[in-house]
Design an enzyme around this catalytic site. Structure first.
Site, PDB file in Angstrom:
ATOM      1  N   CYS A 143      -2.423  -0.034  30.128  1.00  0.00           N
ATOM      2  CA  CYS A 143      -1.196   0.752  30.192  1.00  0.00           C
ATOM      3  C   CYS A 143      -1.364   1.933  31.154  1.00  0.00           C
ATOM      4  CB  CYS A 143      -0.742   1.161  28.796  1.00  0.00           C
ATOM      5  SG  CYS A 143       1.046   1.424  28.720  1.00  0.00           S
ATOM      6  N   LEU A 144      -1.503   3.162  30.657  1.00  0.00           N
ATOM      7  CA  LEU A 144      -1.713   4.276  31.581  1.00  0.00           C
ATOM      8  C   LEU A 144      -2.949   4.009  32.444  1.00  0.00           C
ATOM      9  CD1 LEU A 144      -0.626   7.159  32.317  1.00  0.00           C
ATOM     10  CD2 LEU A 144      -2.444   8.046  30.875  1.00  0.00           C
ATOM     11  N   GLY A 145      -3.954   3.359  31.887  1.00  0.00           N
ATOM     12  CA  GLY A 145      -5.178   3.021  32.629  1.00  0.00           C
ATOM     13  C   GLY A 145      -4.870   2.110  33.804  1.00  0.00           C
TER      14      GLY A 145
ATOM     15  N   LYS B 252     -20.140  10.777 -10.883  1.00  0.00           N
ATOM     16  CA  LYS B 252     -19.208  11.457 -11.783  1.00  0.00           C
ATOM     17  C   LYS B 252     -17.885  10.697 -11.924  1.00  0.00           C
ATOM     18  CE  LYS B 252     -21.628  14.902 -13.083  1.00  0.00           C
ATOM     19  NZ  LYS B 252     -21.976  14.934 -14.526  1.00  0.00           N
TER      20      LYS B 252
ATOM     21  N   GLU C  86       0.859  -1.184   0.000  1.00  0.00           N
ATOM     22  CA  GLU C  86       0.000   0.000   0.000  1.00  0.00           C
ATOM     23  C   GLU C  86       0.894   1.232   0.000  1.00  0.00           C
ATOM     24  OE1 GLU C  86      -2.452   0.227   3.542  1.00  0.00           O
ATOM     25  OE2 GLU C  86      -3.068   2.273   3.059  1.00  0.00           O
TER      26      GLU C  86
ATOM     27  N   GLY D 126      -2.236   6.272  27.446  1.00  0.00           N
ATOM     28  CA  GLY D 126      -1.985   7.678  27.156  1.00  0.00           C
ATOM     29  C   GLY D 126      -0.658   8.144  27.730  1.00  0.00           C
TER      30      GLY D 126
ATOM     31  N   ALA E  86     -19.922   0.401   3.133  1.00  0.00           N
ATOM     32  CA  ALA E  86     -20.398  -0.781   3.855  1.00  0.00           C
ATOM     33  C   ALA E  86     -20.716  -0.401   5.291  1.00  0.00           C
ATOM     34  CB  ALA E  86     -19.330  -1.866   3.826  1.00  0.00           C
TER      35      ALA E  86
ATOM     36  N   GLU F 228      -5.058  -4.952  23.042  1.00  0.00           N
ATOM     37  CA  GLU F 228      -5.854  -4.596  21.853  1.00  0.00           C
ATOM     38  C   GLU F 228      -5.109  -4.861  20.550  1.00  0.00           C
ATOM     39  OE1 GLU F 228      -4.494  -2.519  24.016  1.00  0.00           O
ATOM     40  OE2 GLU F 228      -3.962  -0.575  23.160  1.00  0.00           O
TER      41      GLU F 228
ATOM     42  N   HIS G  26      -0.582  -3.880  25.982  1.00  0.00           N
ATOM     43  CA  HIS G  26      -1.684  -3.478  25.100  1.00  0.00           C
ATOM     44  C   HIS G  26      -2.325  -4.697  24.442  1.00  0.00           C
ATOM     45  CE1 HIS G  26      -0.931   0.930  24.989  1.00  0.00           C
ATOM     46  NE2 HIS G  26       0.287   0.546  25.337  1.00  0.00           N
TER      47      HIS G  26
HETATM   48  N1  GLN Z   1       2.665   7.114  29.789  1.00  0.00           N
HETATM   49  C1  GLN Z   1       2.755   5.814  30.341  1.00  0.00           C
HETATM   50  C2  GLN Z   1       4.165   5.232  30.239  1.00  0.00           C
HETATM   51  O1  GLN Z   1       4.946   5.676  29.453  1.00  0.00           O
HETATM   52  C3  GLN Z   1       1.760   4.874  29.718  1.00  0.00           C
HETATM   53  C4  GLN Z   1       1.979   4.638  28.266  1.00  0.00           C
HETATM   54  C5  GLN Z   1       0.802   4.044  27.558  1.00  0.00           C
HETATM   55  O2  GLN Z   1      -0.332   4.137  28.021  1.00  0.00           O
HETATM   56  N2  GLN Z   1       1.011   3.460  26.396  1.00  0.00           N
HETATM   57  O3  GLN Z   1       4.472   4.311  30.941  1.00  0.00           O
END
Ligand code: GLN
Length: 537
Positions: free
Chosen positions: A384-386, A190, A143, A357, A244, A512, A510
């Site tokens: 992570c930050l969560g 068009k 791509e 984050g 879609a 996800e 992560h």
């Molecule tokens: N800011 C945090 C760290 O660096 C968490 C990073 C993140 O959420 N990906 O550890």
């Protein structure tokens, strides 16, 4: 060994037509016919990778097993194909130039003038063929980011021209993705923008073999004939890509249009078996006829822009289908949450995910959200930050360390329950220096994490600089915050959870990034199941 075949996907008329989804859908069909297929993306910007980009600029940064920080389209490739990608699957102009300039400094060009053609284009061509040379793939789809005619795309387009020439017509083809707009006032579709875009491609010496036309309305036979005539392609190679309801529908739409057949014919490859999409279609069916609905609050600071949490949103789609549940992800801006308004903001929410984050903005809102979920028995999932916020929240409100914080937010906090990892202390460069990629985690028995994964050793992808401070682990364990998963080599806490709560889990990694249609991530699947349960109550 058979010759590896190459398919290049270029874009015309506008950006955001969904080249990544078309590439992934075609790859899915070819894979389902029995071809070993991968996709790579070449991006025309000068950052060496998107790791240093603000998510508002470029959406989520997707991380691969080998620790590459990449474009979010690689996430689509993995979600569709269920095959891991790597650094080799994503190259930027910055990376190309960096490598050419390093070679120049080493004297590798033997006194020659270093130029865009041939030095930059040679570097591009080498990288375009890298995965093909591994022998692991029959077909490589490439791509090309951006839109034909952009100044910054020119070296890529020139490289494609040369490669098609070098490899020969039956070994390399070009698919051009364009827009066929509908003019409401005229009541017509068009074709002119597509004609012009194909012309621009031709000025660079490239003849499109297949046109994929994004459209809001069905393309009539007449329009197809017109596009074929003016754009120098066979009528069967004019492929309609109609809007879609979900991106996961696109492989079937491309199958109906015969995109895979036309591509195989041009590449002189046999059709092999009819594509086996049985599992894919089972997923689609479950996705489209859910039995339950839940509202999951996504607590983050980038919620205005959907692309910033792409992999999380897609993981919810996979997990929703697995639970036959429609997951409404309700974005809640962490900057505007406080202890006063939180009950009102969460009144229709069944479960919350506190997002990853960086930096201070919105973190007090995230901490308030964790507290609310913990105290109200609302399913909680921190990534992570969560996860780090859940450690701070527990330290402040259960352990009584009112000033607990992460040194990322307050470098002088007397109680740094989250602090910079030792290996990060001397790092000054920002690009590619976090703890990245797949790392091992050992899960303790008799934990929620073990129940979810059903195994003791897992591998998950990371992207962080800070960690749960080991000096506080024993005290927090005693107070009820269990470290249920740790890295076996370093002792770094990877998973935290609390007992006597319907579902409370925070992960330093992560999950996800690893959720795919074929393998929905167990953490998301179990979290959605917990949300369904919570809603019933
Ligand atoms: N800011 C945090 C760290 O660096 C968490 C990073 C993140 O959420 N990906 O550890």
């Amino acid at each position: 060994m058979n010759q590896t075949k190459y398919i290049f996907v270029t874009g015309g008329v506008t950006s955001s037509l969904g080249k990544g989804i078309i590439a992934a859908s075609l790859a899915k069909l070819l894979q389902a016919r029995g071809y070993r297929t991968t996709i790579q993306k070449f991006d025309p910007y000068l950052n060496v990778d998107p790791g240093t980009l603000n998510p508002y600029e470029h959406g989520e940064c997707y991380v691969t097993d080998d620790g590459a920080e990449t474009d979010l389209d690689l996430g689509h490739y993995e979600r569709f194909l269920n095959v891991p990608t790597s650094q080799a699957n994503n190259v930027t102009t910055g990376r190309i130039y960096l490598s050419v300039i390093e070679k120049e400094r080493r004297g590798e060009f033997l006194g020659k003038t270093v130029q865009v053609v041939p030095h930059i284009t040679n570097e591009i061509k080498d990288r375009m063929q890298l995965l093909g040379q591994s022998g692991d793939y029959d077909i490589i789809i490439t791509e090309i980011g951006g839109t034909v005619g952009d100044i910054e795309s020119l070296p890529y387009i020139e490289s494609v021209r040369q490669l098609v020439w070098d490899l020969g017509e039956n070994n390399a083809i070009v698919i051009h993705l364009t827009l066929v707009p509908f003019l409401a006032a005229a009541g017509e579709l068009k074709t002119k923008p597509t004609q012009h875009s194909v012309k621009t491609l031709m000025e660079s010496g490239i003849k499109a073999d297949i046109l994929v036309c994004r459209t809001e309305h069905e393309l009539s036979q007449e329009i197809r004939s017109k596009l074929a005539l003016f754009c120098n392609v066979k009528k069967e190679a004019v492929i309609q890509s109609i809007d879609a309801s979900t991106i996961y529908e696109v492989p079937n739409l491309m199958l109906e249009e015969g995109l895979d057949i036309v591509a195989l014919k041009k590449l002189d490859l046999p059709k092999k078996a009819a594509p086996d999409l049985k599992n894919w279609n089972t997923f689609l069916k479950r996705l489209k006829s859910p039995k339950h609905t839940v509202n999951v609050g996504l607590i983050g600071k980038y919620v205005e822009m959907q692309d910033c949490y792409k992999s999380i949103l897609e993981a919810f789609i996979h997990a929703g289908a697995a639970n036959e549940t429609k997951v409404n992800v309700v974005s809640i801006h962490s900057e505007y949450i406080d202890e006063e308004n939180i009950a009102e903001k969460f009144k229709d929410i069944d479960a919350i995910l506190v997002a990853p984050g960086f930096g201070e903005r919105g973190i007090e809102g995230k901490i308030a959200a964790v507290r609310y979920a913990r105290e109200n028995n609302m399913p909680f999932f921190g990534i992570c930050l969560g996860m780090q916020m859940s450690v701070i929240e527990y330290s402040r409100n259960v352990l009584g360390l009112a000033d607990a914080n992460s040194t990322e937010m307050n470098s002088d906090t007397p109680n740094p329950v989250v602090n910079l990892m030792e290996e990060q202390k001397n790092v000054t460069d920002k690009g590619g220096t976090m703890r990245l990629g797949a790392w091992k985690c050992e899960i303790k028995p008799d934990t929620l994490a073990y129940k979810i994964y059903g195994q003791t050793t897992i591998n998950e992808r990371h992207r962080h600089r800070y960690e749960y401070n080991s000096a506080y682990v024993a005290d927090l364990e005693k107070a009820g915050l269990k470290a249920s998963g740790v890295n076996p080599d370093t002792g770094l806490v990877e998973i935290v959870e609390i007992e006597n709560h319907p579902f409370f889990i925070g992960v330093q990694y992560h999950p996800e990034y690893k959720s795919t249609v074929a393998n929905p991530h167990p953490l998301f699947v179990n979290f959605v199941a917990a949300a369904v349960k919570a809603r019933k109550k």
